[in-house]
Design an enzyme around this catalytic site. Sequence first.
Site, mmCIF file in Angstrom:
data_model
loop_
_atom_site.group_PDB
_atom_site.id
_atom_site.type_symbol
_atom_site.label_atom_id
_atom_site.label_comp_id
_atom_site.label_asym_id
_atom_site.label_seq_id
_atom_site.Cartn_x
_atom_site.Cartn_y
_atom_site.Cartn_z
ATOM 1 N N LYS A 1 0.843 -1.204 0.000
ATOM 2 C CA LYS A 1 0.000 0.000 0.000
ATOM 3 C C LYS A 1 0.877 1.252 0.000
ATOM 4 O O LYS A 1 0.542 2.252 -0.624
ATOM 5 C CB LYS A 1 -0.878 0.025 1.249
ATOM 6 C CG LYS A 1 -2.034 -0.919 1.189
ATOM 7 C CD LYS A 1 -2.828 -0.809 2.489
ATOM 8 C CE LYS A 1 -3.671 -2.032 2.672
ATOM 9 N NZ LYS A 1 -3.909 -2.362 4.056
ATOM 10 N N GLU B 1 -3.444 6.784 8.761
ATOM 11 C CA GLU B 1 -4.105 7.570 7.721
ATOM 12 C C GLU B 1 -5.216 8.402 8.325
ATOM 13 O O GLU B 1 -5.815 8.014 9.349
ATOM 14 C CB GLU B 1 -4.791 6.628 6.715
ATOM 15 C CG GLU B 1 -3.902 6.116 5.639
ATOM 16 C CD GLU B 1 -4.665 5.194 4.705
ATOM 17 O OE1 GLU B 1 -4.006 4.639 3.831
ATOM 18 O OE2 GLU B 1 -5.895 5.023 4.849
ATOM 19 N N ARG C 1 -5.591 -8.961 -8.580
ATOM 20 C CA ARG C 1 -6.209 -10.296 -8.706
ATOM 21 C C ARG C 1 -7.635 -10.133 -9.195
ATOM 22 O O ARG C 1 -8.140 -9.016 -9.258
ATOM 23 C CB ARG C 1 -6.228 -10.985 -7.346
ATOM 24 C CG ARG C 1 -6.934 -10.115 -6.312
ATOM 25 C CD ARG C 1 -7.133 -10.825 -5.008
ATOM 26 N NE ARG C 1 -7.334 -9.905 -3.905
ATOM 27 C CZ ARG C 1 -8.480 -9.324 -3.561
ATOM 28 N NH1 ARG C 1 -9.570 -9.540 -4.279
ATOM 29 N NH2 ARG C 1 -8.563 -8.503 -2.534
#
Lengths: 208, 463
Positions: free
Chosen positions: B112, B206, B307
């Site tokens: 990430k 975050e 994916r």
Amino acid sequence: MALNHKRINQLLQRLRSHPYRIYPVETPHTGYLRKILVTEEQEVSAGEGLLVLERERNLKTLRARVGGRVRHLRKDLLGRFLEAGEKVLEIWHPLSQEEAVAEVLRETLVVVRAPETARYLLAPEVETRLLKEKRPLVRPGEELLIMTFMKRETPLRHEGPPMVIFKLFFSPHQVVPAGEPLLGLCLPEEVPYLERVMARIQEEWPES
Amino acid sequence: MKHRVLIANRGEIALRIMDACEDLGLEYVAVYTRADEESLHVQRARQKYRISDYRDPNEILAVADEAGCTAIHPGYGFLAEDFRFARRVVKRSSPLIFIGPRWEVIRDLGSKLHVKRLARELEIPVVPGTSEPLYNEIEAEARAEALFAWLSENGEEDPRLLIKAAAGGGGMGIEEVRELDEVRPVFRRVRAYAKRLFGDEGVVIEARLRRFQHLEVQLLGTPKGELVHFGTRNCTIQSPGRQKRIELAPGFDPRFKNYTFDAQALEEEIISHSLKLAEAVEYDSVGTWEWLVTPEGKAYLLEVNTRIQVENEVTARIARIRGKEVNLLREQIRVALGEGLGYVQKDITFEGTALELRLVAEDTERGFRPLSGVIERFTFSEAPWLTVRTHVPRDRSYHIPTEYDPNLALAIIWGRDTQEVLARAREFLGSVVIQGRTARGDPLVTNVPYLQEKLAEVYEFRS
């Protein structure tokens, strides 16, 4: 106390008539069965090599978890690619004195069983107290165990009157199938009686 | 060369891969664990092998060799985003095709933090927060203080932060904090959890967006450098554990909901940003770019999933390639086996609204507790607008294994517009019967009532 000497006699009689615990030896994963290191009826000790399995060019020796006699050996599997969980043999393990006691306690104590096939841990508080005290008292609503499955942790609490943790039947962090015993509990006043029962079994059961 | 695909997964995705393989005339081999013996994916496969664990690369590769497979489809979860596995599949002495992106892409987009750094370089907006994993709680507290200040300066009256495992995913290892004093203990807890679950103690912090919609952009690239998108979907309705429960395509519907911003322009912007990042890494398979959109129309890139996703079919259901229906799994397999797309962006059109419902054995009244037990009856009314994907047999009882998520079925519903799809979703949910008992002997409950209730919130901003 629901248990009496007559019941103990019955349990001991049953154990004496079949003084073994049967351990199936299954392939832990896929692979070619390259070697069988034992023969039918051979006596093996814990840790002794039983089979050699090859997967991704790695050879792995499967070793006996317990000592005992090899039975029902599947020689026909030699050289074949086996799936995970294929039973190759059984070890008939003669019950030791301590194991005989555990077998009796399993049917004597108030047993907390695994509600699900899951990984179990002792609640941190219980774990600490088990290290400090030999047989800690647990109160109603107190967290006994943590059940881990489906990415979630669920506490298992003690239900019923205050009781003593008399016996641990599982290894923390391991997967326990649903219905298998986790903890054996009893009332505090039953502890001396159970200790006498244990002493009696130790006296009557031959040393292994 | 005739390809044979090893399906390294279970349940409904294994069944969908089987469909796609059959569609393409490919042979396939299934794997399963003892806990899954009753699953339909095991019943259906002609060639199958029992393994110890879907997460064990050695098991998958040993079976692939034994069964003479030429390619491996990882599905989602398990090994799907494990770049080491993908690398091993293609680099071993007898290499196989990995049906997914190149391992380098999985590695780079799997982090990430790396995605954040890359996005910043490309001037793609990301949620404000740390761009390196934190290991030290004093540093974490300092960063948290700066983020709280940033939120307050930007008019947030009740600022909150998310403390996350850097290597996490699927909603796991995330906690929220409201006060600076909470940061250190929560940081320690998440760090311990991250170490336990992901083997890495790294933690990120975050800003928590209070109200948002969760949008996804579906992309498809090929090793030949072709790249198209299949529009957006909306995955805002999630359980408190951040597990998606209802998804819709398209991502915005201005005919159904009034937005304070130009939804079409914003959708074009996030698609354009997603394509820009995909081009930069030469993305070569199916993939999902996840975004958070605020009520004011600000969009922030959240992460990339390299994916196929559970919810890919909700996108496929509204997409058309030259007027024909789309199967994204089929497209993924085709391009992995070396075919070109055979179409370009302008050939892809969209029709109607699709909605996916995830039917799960969970007690929504008691913290969304997952349930195991036995399903004795599973029925629903068939309809031409409905596709149900499930590994749960309908002609006999089924034990829900405790080893995996208690997902029972996916229902994909199509309608000419959102009103129609919602009416059809209500009709479907009204017809569903799932009866059984838990391991404790209680009646088995599912999330069907929760889904019925949540249908009223589609396309709403989540707070």
